[in-house]
Motif scaffolding. Structure first.
Motif, PDB file in Angstrom:
ATOM      1  N   LEU A   1      28.766 193.694  23.283  1.00  0.00           N
ATOM      2  CA  LEU A   1      28.799 191.907  23.636  1.00  0.00           C
ATOM      3  C   LEU A   1      27.835 191.614  24.598  1.00  0.00           C
ATOM      4  CD1 LEU A   1      32.823 191.838  23.973  1.00  0.00           C
ATOM      5  CD2 LEU A   1      31.426 190.732  22.284  1.00  0.00           C
ATOM      6  N   LEU A   2      27.254 192.469  25.407  1.00  0.00           N
ATOM      7  CA  LEU A   2      26.499 192.479  26.466  1.00  0.00           C
ATOM      8  C   LEU A   2      24.991 192.305  26.325  1.00  0.00           C
ATOM      9  CD1 LEU A   2      28.429 194.154  29.376  1.00  0.00           C
ATOM     10  CD2 LEU A   2      28.294 191.689  29.339  1.00  0.00           C
ATOM     11  N   PRO A   3      24.122 191.650  26.829  1.00  0.00           N
ATOM     12  CA  PRO A   3      22.711 191.487  26.590  1.00  0.00           C
ATOM     13  C   PRO A   3      21.921 192.775  27.317  1.00  0.00           C
ATOM     14  CG  PRO A   3      23.051 190.101  28.315  1.00  0.00           C
ATOM     15  CD  PRO A   3      24.278 190.653  28.029  1.00  0.00           C
ATOM     16  N   VAL A   4      20.711 192.902  26.693  1.00  0.00           N
ATOM     17  CA  VAL A   4      19.875 194.273  27.315  1.00  0.00           C
ATOM     18  C   VAL A   4      19.471 193.447  28.785  1.00  0.00           C
ATOM     19  CG1 VAL A   4      17.948 195.219  27.016  1.00  0.00           C
ATOM     20  CG2 VAL A   4      19.524 195.173  25.274  1.00  0.00           C
ATOM     21  N   ASN A   5      19.099 192.111  28.463  1.00  0.00           N
ATOM     22  CA  ASN A   5      18.441 191.519  29.600  1.00  0.00           C
ATOM     23  C   ASN A   5      18.806 190.023  29.738  1.00  0.00           C
ATOM     24  OD1 ASN A   5      16.638 190.356  31.628  1.00  0.00           O
ATOM     25  ND2 ASN A   5      14.836 191.189  30.727  1.00  0.00           N
ATOM     26  N   TRP A   6      19.639 190.018  30.823  1.00  0.00           N
ATOM     27  CA  TRP A   6      20.220 188.582  30.981  1.00  0.00           C
ATOM     28  C   TRP A   6      19.112 187.597  30.986  1.00  0.00           C
ATOM     29  CZ3 TRP A   6      25.226 186.567  32.197  1.00  0.00           C
ATOM     30  CH2 TRP A   6      26.297 187.504  31.923  1.00  0.00           C
ATOM     31  N   ASP A   7      17.888 187.761  31.630  1.00  0.00           N
ATOM     32  CA  ASP A   7      16.756 186.780  31.845  1.00  0.00           C
ATOM     33  C   ASP A   7      16.247 186.040  30.428  1.00  0.00           C
ATOM     34  OD1 ASP A   7      17.060 186.859  34.494  1.00  0.00           O
ATOM     35  OD2 ASP A   7      15.238 187.857  34.961  1.00  0.00           O
ATOM     36  N   GLU A   8      16.490 187.072  29.494  1.00  0.00           N
ATOM     37  CA  GLU A   8      15.967 186.564  28.154  1.00  0.00           C
ATOM     38  C   GLU A   8      17.116 185.966  27.290  1.00  0.00           C
ATOM     39  OE1 GLU A   8      13.887 189.967  26.267  1.00  0.00           O
ATOM     40  OE2 GLU A   8      12.358 189.973  27.992  1.00  0.00           O
ATOM     41  N   THR A   9      18.254 185.652  27.746  1.00  0.00           N
ATOM     42  CA  THR A   9      19.237 184.819  26.999  1.00  0.00           C
ATOM     43  C   THR A   9      19.446 183.567  27.238  1.00  0.00           C
ATOM     44  OG1 THR A   9      20.980 185.254  28.542  1.00  0.00           O
ATOM     45  CG2 THR A   9      20.480 186.978  27.050  1.00  0.00           C
ATOM     46  N   THR A  10      19.775 182.645  26.378  1.00  0.00           N
ATOM     47  CA  THR A  10      19.917 181.227  26.710  1.00  0.00           C
ATOM     48  C   THR A  10      20.715 180.998  28.116  1.00  0.00           C
ATOM     49  OG1 THR A  10      19.994 180.708  24.490  1.00  0.00           O
ATOM     50  CG2 THR A  10      20.889 179.040  25.790  1.00  0.00           C
ATOM     51  N   ILE A  11      21.762 181.767  28.249  1.00  0.00           N
ATOM     52  CA  ILE A  11      22.619 181.260  29.416  1.00  0.00           C
ATOM     53  C   ILE A  11      21.947 182.059  30.764  1.00  0.00           C
ATOM     54  CG2 ILE A  11      24.135 183.274  28.940  1.00  0.00           C
ATOM     55  CD1 ILE A  11      24.917 179.996  30.496  1.00  0.00           C
ATOM     56  N   GLY A  12      21.591 183.059  30.580  1.00  0.00           N
ATOM     57  CA  GLY A  12      20.788 183.936  31.814  1.00  0.00           C
ATOM     58  C   GLY A  12      19.614 183.242  32.170  1.00  0.00           C
TER      59      GLY A  12
ATOM     60  N   SER B   1      16.768 205.495  23.574  1.00  0.00           N
ATOM     61  CA  SER B   1      15.865 204.907  22.666  1.00  0.00           C
ATOM     62  C   SER B   1      15.104 203.573  22.956  1.00  0.00           C
ATOM     63  CB  SER B   1      16.479 204.921  21.442  1.00  0.00           C
ATOM     64  OG  SER B   1      15.644 204.379  20.315  1.00  0.00           O
ATOM     65  N   LEU B   2      16.315 202.583  23.481  1.00  0.00           N
ATOM     66  CA  LEU B   2      15.857 201.520  23.784  1.00  0.00           C
ATOM     67  C   LEU B   2      14.887 201.232  25.190  1.00  0.00           C
ATOM     68  CD1 LEU B   2      19.447 199.593  23.677  1.00  0.00           C
ATOM     69  CD2 LEU B   2      17.582 199.215  22.086  1.00  0.00           C
ATOM     70  N   VAL B   3      15.355 202.136  26.018  1.00  0.00           N
ATOM     71  CA  VAL B   3      14.144 202.190  26.903  1.00  0.00           C
ATOM     72  C   VAL B   3      12.909 202.625  26.657  1.00  0.00           C
ATOM     73  CG1 VAL B   3      13.871 203.346  29.380  1.00  0.00           C
ATOM     74  CG2 VAL B   3      16.182 202.536  28.855  1.00  0.00           C
ATOM     75  N   GLU B   4      12.925 203.646  25.934  1.00  0.00           N
ATOM     76  CA  GLU B   4      11.391 204.241  25.744  1.00  0.00           C
ATOM     77  C   GLU B   4      10.507 203.431  24.845  1.00  0.00           C
ATOM     78  OE1 GLU B   4      10.988 208.286  25.393  1.00  0.00           O
ATOM     79  OE2 GLU B   4      11.915 208.701  27.284  1.00  0.00           O
ATOM     80  N   SER B   5      11.318 202.712  24.126  1.00  0.00           N
ATOM     81  CA  SER B   5      10.784 201.730  23.051  1.00  0.00           C
ATOM     82  C   SER B   5      10.114 200.389  23.776  1.00  0.00           C
ATOM     83  CB  SER B   5      11.413 201.379  21.877  1.00  0.00           C
ATOM     84  OG  SER B   5      12.723 200.644  22.252  1.00  0.00           O
ATOM     85  N   GLY B   6      10.512 200.221  24.967  1.00  0.00           N
ATOM     86  CA  GLY B   6      10.015 199.037  25.871  1.00  0.00           C
ATOM     87  C   GLY B   6      10.953 197.861  25.498  1.00  0.00           C
ATOM     88  N   GLN B   7      12.146 198.037  25.320  1.00  0.00           N
ATOM     89  CA  GLN B   7      13.119 196.667  24.940  1.00  0.00           C
ATOM     90  C   GLN B   7      13.711 196.465  25.966  1.00  0.00           C
ATOM     91  OE1 GLN B   7      14.961 197.037  20.740  1.00  0.00           O
ATOM     92  NE2 GLN B   7      13.883 199.183  20.430  1.00  0.00           N
ATOM     93  N   THR B   8      13.783 197.046  27.125  1.00  0.00           N
ATOM     94  CA  THR B   8      14.651 196.721  28.314  1.00  0.00           C
ATOM     95  C   THR B   8      13.740 196.526  29.456  1.00  0.00           C
ATOM     96  OG1 THR B   8      14.845 199.070  29.433  1.00  0.00           O
ATOM     97  CG2 THR B   8      16.317 198.594  27.135  1.00  0.00           C
ATOM     98  N   PRO B   9      14.374 196.096  30.550  1.00  0.00           N
ATOM     99  CA  PRO B   9      13.238 195.943  31.854  1.00  0.00           C
ATOM    100  C   PRO B   9      13.463 197.269  32.670  1.00  0.00           C
ATOM    101  CG  PRO B   9      15.522 194.734  32.086  1.00  0.00           C
ATOM    102  CD  PRO B   9      15.478 195.138  30.802  1.00  0.00           C
ATOM    103  N   TYR B  10      14.182 198.258  32.077  1.00  0.00           N
ATOM    104  CA  TYR B  10      14.155 199.574  32.785  1.00  0.00           C
ATOM    105  C   TYR B  10      13.078 200.633  32.531  1.00  0.00           C
ATOM    106  CZ  TYR B  10      18.654 197.681  33.289  1.00  0.00           C
ATOM    107  OH  TYR B  10      19.817 196.589  33.670  1.00  0.00           O
TER     108      TYR B  10
END
Length: 648
Positions: free
Chosen positions: A218-229, A292-301
């Motif tokens: 349910l939660l986003p990977v990065n709040w900043d990249e969402t409509t509400i965030g 996998s999400l982190v190392e593929s650059g899909q997160t801010p982490y």
């Protein structure tokens, strides 16, 4: 207040929107009146205000008390004069001391009688009372999702995701110390009697995992990249994300599969490699999805860089974009919240200067007020000798490591130079009165001027991983002008790599990996070693499942040193009661290199010593019962099915 009352009533304001002003007012409201507050839940802004209080409740382990303690393994020792501190009580085997008032202290981050979830006072937050309060808030929120009528699907998902995450997180944080508990999935009415049985740790973990999986979906990977965030862009750093939910999903499964939970509390250490492989495979899949999400650059982490032009002063290299030290503290950055790109889960830190009232003054020598402190803590020699191996990646006990007891500080794991203050280290950089010059360079050899048992190092070392050595009277980093801000994250990316490696190793050894991430257990450990410039796991260790697990555990000890994980690790590995993990030692030696060598031009790592040896300060006398903290007596008296932990 008894457990039943904590679960049922919370005894505090439910949220800012609801505006409850006292426990009495709350008790006088009927359940219908409470959940009938349509304004509290109707839209995202109001509902998020309700959720925000749970972030406020997360205890800050560093600032939660004047001299809070959090390292309860064999990794740290405190001066003997402050015997009431939790570290010293743990050494005595008095695990009752976690409870507020048991030793006469006003309580620390685990329990406080004056805890207040609505307060912004750093001293008013603690795990035990806030957990039951927040679990009730989660259940009330989930039961009132239908009232969120003025919201988008994204907004509803983000609210539900946070509620599921926090319901699991608060349960799990208590389970780490107390074992299985009732898993509370609904809000109890004030007149309803609690009769939920205590579950096993694994049963509780299954419920945690169910909630965390929902949260991750349910939660986003990065709040900043969402409509509400996007509406609060740049201010979403501590909001829980899909990554945090996956991290705790993996952790819950790994803990459930660990030797203690699989085999039960026991002494002897014979079951330390016996994991539940099914749980560990589930843990690896959760961590693998995250990495996998982190190392593929899909997160801010991403892993913070370990690049320094002056490792002893934590001065980053000119081309470094991030800094390892910034995970734990920042200075000269306008009170920037620590964590950088690596912190996955942490709470708020509104009193950014709060560390400088006490905690930042406990890491260094107190003689003649070099550090203006009343309490000192020292890393133990046994832990340093175990965790910090050689730059080639081998433990110092390996005959091929190259460790030389006449030059014991030479060619060590690069993290040693970042984390540890050792003999000959230049402690003060600024000008000092002539009579104080004797303290500029550390004298940590046997009989040295910084080896006072009460105010100096009991062990021959200090550490500066979490607080720079310049937090002293003369360099003044702990003064307002230094803008020193310390915070310990509850979870960070380095932690994830070690847990992924452990989970994979538990079911398949060094070459095992999850189905959703390309790296093996061995690769994960070497990723952390590559970060700091240390040698890879030696082939002889990777080829043997038990030796490799030992290296995974040693890597975890070095990477997460002094961050508060060691006690729970020894506990779940069934090593808490076993030698050498029950011993705390000092490092004794004589310095051969003349003091004139210490002129600021020579590296103290090259100092020559003789008579290198360890001496035992104390040995913990632990029994089977010490694998879990005792429950509060009042709580175990509520009903028969809610029993006390074994031996207490």
């Amino acid at each position: 207040m008894k457990l039943r009352n904590k679960i049922i009533i919370g005894c505090a304001a439910a949220c800012i929107s609801l505006g409850f002003t006292s426990c009495k007012d709350y008790l006088e409201k009927t359940p219908d009146a409470i959940v009938g507050e349509e304004e509290a839940f109707k839209n995202f802004n109001n509902f998020q205000g309700y959720v925000e209080e749970m972030y406020n409740c997360i205890p800050d382990k560093i600032k939660n008390y004047w001299t809070t303690t959090w390292n309860w393994g064999e990794d740290e020792i405190m001066d003997p004069q402050d015997s009431w501190h939790m570290i010293n009580q743990m050494d005595l085997g008095n695990f009752w001391a976690w409870q507020d008032g048991k030793m006469g202290q006003p309580g620390q981050w685990l329990d406080k009688g004056n805890a207040d979830p609505t307060s912004t006072d750093k001293f008013r937050h603690a795990l035990w009372p806030h957990a039951w309060y927040c679990i009730r808030k989660c259940n009330l929120g989930l039961e009132n999702m239908d009232k969120m009528t003025e919201a988008t699907e994204e907004e509803k998902n983000f609210i539900k995701g946070q509620l599921y995450f926090f319901r699991a997180w608060w349960h799990f944080e208590m389970m780490e110390y107390l074992g299985g508990l009732p898993y509370v999935k609904r809000a109890f009415a004030p007149t309803e009697k609690l009769r939920l049985p205590r579950l096993s740790f694994q049963e509780c973990a299954d419920s945690c995992a169910e909630d965390l999986r929902k949260a991750a979906d349910l939660l986003p990977v990065n709040w900043d990249e969402t409509t509400i965030g996007a509406k609060t862009k740049g201010k979403n750093d501590i909001r829980v994300t899909k990554i945090a939910a996956l991290g705790y999903l993996g952790k819950v499964y790994l803990w459930a599969g660990s030797p203690l939970m699989e085999n039960g509390a026991q002494v002897g250490g014979t079951k330390t490699y016996d994991y539940n492989k099914d749980y560990c495979k589930k843990a690896a899949e959760a961590f693998g999805e995250l990495l996998s999400l982190v190392e593929s650059g899909q997160t801010p982490y991403e892993l913070a860089e370990f690049k320094y032009k002056d490792i002893y002063n934590h001065t980053r290299a000119d081309d470094a974009k991030t800094c390892f030290s910034d995970i734990f503290y920042t200075t000269g950055q306008n009170w920037l919240m620590p964590g950088t790109t690596e912190a996955i889960f942490r709470g708020p830190s509104p009193d950014y200067n709060g560390t400088n009232w006490g905690s930042s003054k406990t890491f260094g020598p107190g003689q003649d007020n070099i550090v203006e402190s009343g309490v000192t803590r020292s890393p133990t020699a046994n832990y340093i000798n175990y965790a910090y191996g050689m730059a080639n990646g081998l433990p110092i006990t390996d005959p091929n490591s190259g460790f030389d007891p006449t030059h014991p500080f030479k060619n060590r794991d690069p993290r040693f130079y970042h984390d540890i203050v050792f003999d000959g280290f230049k402690y003060v950089n600024s000008s000092m009165p002539a009579e104080m010059e004797k303290y500029r360079y550390c004298e940590l050899f046997t009989g040295g001027n910084m080896r006072d048992v009460q105010q100096g190092s009991r062990t021959g070392y200090f550490y500066q991983k979490l607080c720079p050595h310049t937090a002293n009277r003369y360099d003044g980093t702990y003064n307002w002008s230094g803008s020193l801000h310390i915070y310990l994250p509850y979870m960070r990316l380095g932690d994830i790599y070690t847990m992924y490696a452990e989970a994979c190793a538990a079911f398949g050894g060094a070459k095992a990996k999850s189905t959703n991430f390309g790296k093996t257990a061995e690769d994960a450990i070497n990723t952390l070693r590559d970060r700091v410039g240390e040698g890879h796991v030696a082939a002889s260790y990777a080829a043997n499942d038990h030796k490799f697990m030992d290296e995974v555990r040693r890597e975890r000890a070095a990477e997460l040193a002094f961050e508060g994980f060691r006690f729970n690790d020894l506990q779940r590995w069934l090593l808490l009661t076993e030698s050498p993990y029950t011993v705390k030692t000092s490092q004794e030696f004589t310095r051969v290199t003349p003091s004139s060598y210490l002129d600021g031009k020579n590296d103290p790592a090259n100092i020559e010593v003789k008579d290198w040896r360890e001496e035992t300060i104390l040995t913990r006398k632990y029994e089977v019962k010490h694998y879990w903290f005792p429950m509060k007596i009042n709580d175990t008296s509520i009903y028969l099915d809610f029993g006390q932990n074994y031996g207490w």
